[in-house]
Design a protein around this motif. Structure first.
Motif, PDB file in Angstrom:
ATOM      1  N   ILE A 285      -0.379  -5.998   0.049  1.00 55.28           N
ATOM      2  CA  ILE A 285       0.760  -5.131  -0.280  1.00 55.28           C
ATOM      3  C   ILE A 285       0.390  -3.654  -0.282  1.00 55.28           C
ATOM      4  CG2 ILE A 285       1.913  -6.914  -1.640  1.00 55.28           C
ATOM      5  CD1 ILE A 285       0.748  -5.635  -4.151  1.00 55.28           C
ATOM      6  N   MET A 286      -0.879  -3.322  -0.126  1.00 60.60           N
ATOM      7  CA  MET A 286      -1.277  -1.916  -0.155  1.00 60.60           C
ATOM      8  C   MET A 286      -0.825  -1.209   1.115  1.00 60.60           C
ATOM      9  SD  MET A 286      -5.070  -0.271  -0.646  1.00 60.60           S
ATOM     10  CE  MET A 286      -5.405   1.439  -0.220  1.00 60.60           C
ATOM     11  N   PRO A 287      -0.165  -0.039   0.993  1.00 59.85           N
ATOM     12  CA  PRO A 287       0.244   0.710   2.179  1.00 59.85           C
ATOM     13  C   PRO A 287      -0.940   1.429   2.817  1.00 59.85           C
ATOM     14  CG  PRO A 287       0.785   1.955   0.212  1.00 59.85           C
ATOM     15  CD  PRO A 287       0.253   0.622  -0.257  1.00 59.85           C
ATOM     16  N   SER A 288      -0.816   1.744   4.090  1.00 62.06           N
ATOM     17  CA  SER A 288      -1.851   2.491   4.785  1.00 62.06           C
ATOM     18  C   SER A 288      -1.706   3.980   4.483  1.00 62.06           C
ATOM     19  CB  SER A 288      -1.753   2.258   6.290  1.00 62.06           C
ATOM     20  OG  SER A 288      -2.620   3.124   6.990  1.00 62.06           O
ATOM     21  N   PHE A 289      -2.859   4.648   4.315  1.00 61.45           N
ATOM     22  CA  PHE A 289      -2.864   6.095   4.096  1.00 61.45           C
ATOM     23  C   PHE A 289      -3.324   6.842   5.351  1.00 61.45           C
ATOM     24  CE2 PHE A 289      -2.693   4.444  -0.131  1.00 61.45           C
ATOM     25  CZ  PHE A 289      -1.981   5.395  -0.863  1.00 61.45           C
ATOM     26  N   GLN A 290      -3.234   6.148   6.507  1.00 63.47           N
ATOM     27  CA  GLN A 290      -3.539   6.782   7.778  1.00 63.47           C
ATOM     28  C   GLN A 290      -2.577   7.943   8.000  1.00 63.47           C
ATOM     29  OE1 GLN A 290      -5.934   5.244  10.205  1.00 63.47           O
ATOM     30  NE2 GLN A 290      -5.857   7.332  10.980  1.00 63.47           N
TER      31      GLN A 290
END
Length: 316
Positions: A285-290
């Motif tokens: 569930i963690m979003p990407s910080f790209q």
């Protein structure tokens, strides 16, 4: 370094001494082989010249079997010995001692930005104490660079999107040239600096005189809260996410049945590509910080998570 000989730069680090020993060994072996081959060529050219009375019959069986096998085996063992020595010397440069001082280097066109353990920052300079191991943690903000100190026999490529490491221990005080050895653009030849090695007492005095900012761990802790990471990864969070306190350096199981060590590479990948290696027992569930976290942000966050290895609360 000023005053150095023109044709040979004395080694100024423990790694440099090992590199020089290997270099001289290879030069010595190469010289002996060249002399041996040259001697044989000259000897055979004279002894078996046209019109000489030297026997030209079939060689004895010894020279066609035992001698050839022995020569081939000796050459193979010599190669394996050199390969082992060279590999051991190179790999030693990637395993810093536990008490090494950690310093951070960020390269960009066309400068080196360095940061001391107390947070003091420098441009194109790196101060360090003599006879003390120093671990460099390096990343690039744009293209491939390198951190090359000829007197230390030390060169590491600095890559965008990755953390590269290396360590050295200076054995002499003085000012040593620092270069970028990877072509990085128009002003590549202007990208350089100095590594200033000082007696330990002088380094301590210099450090105390510098304006201190937040070290990377403290800056990363503030960023950890600002970016909302603490909302999920703090010890008292309501979201089912790993508590990061004490996680650094451990080997954890992954959802696919494999395992991975929590290090710089894994933490960076987890921030930028969180669905790539999912910890066992947790939902993806963690979003990407790209594109959200810059290289500087990633360096600070990694430093903060490393600082939690003692087990202090991740939400602090």
């Amino acid at each position: 370094m000023s005053g150095s000989p023109i044709f040979w730069l004395p080694a100024a680090s423990t790694e440099g001494a090992r590199t020089d020993h290997l270099f001289f060994l290879l030069c010595g072996i190469s010289t002996l082989i060249v002399l041996l081959v040259l001697t044989l060529i000259v000897t055979f050219a004279i002894r078996y010249r046209h019109g000489s009375a030297a026997p030209r019959g079939r060689l004895p069986e010894f020279f066609r079997s035992e001698f050839e096998i022995g020569w081939t085996a000796a050459t193979a063992f010599l190669f394996l010995f050199i390969f082992w020595w060279a590999s051991a010397a190179q790999l030693a440069g990637y395993a810093p001692p536990p008490d090494a001082i950690e310093m951070h280097v960020t390269a960009k066109q066309w400068m080196f930005k360095t940061q001391q353990p107390n947070g003091a920052r420098e441009i194109n300079q790196l101060h360090m104490p003599v006879d003390t191991p120093v671990r460099l943690v390096m990343t690039s903000q744009d293209v491939i660079h390198s951190f090359w100190v000829p007197a230390f026999r030390f060169k590491r490529d600095i890559l965008p999107g990755r953390v590269t490491q290396g360590w050295f221990q200076a054995t002499r005080t003085g000012t040593f040239h620092l270069f970028c050895a990877e072509y990085c653009g128009t002003d590549h030849s202007e990208m350089g600096g100095e590594v200033i090695v000082m007696p330990k007492a002088d380094y301590a005095a210099w450090t105390a005189a510098q304006p201190e900012g937040d070290d990377l761990g403290k800056a990363g802790g503030k960023l950890f809260v600002k970016m909302g990471c603490a909302g999920c990864h703090a010890g008292s969070n309501a979201v089912h996410a790993p508590n990061l306190a004490g996680l650094w350096g451990r080997t954890i199981p992954l959802a696919d049945g494999s395992s991975v060590e929590v290090d710089e590479r894994y933490v960076r990948d987890s921030i930028l590509q969180p669905r790539r290696e999912i910890a066992a027992g947790y939902e993806p569930i963690m979003p990407s910080f790209q594109g959200v976290a810059s290289e500087a942000d990633l360096t600070r966050l990694v430093a903060y998570i490393r600082s939690l290895a003692t087990g202090e609360d991740a939400g602090q």
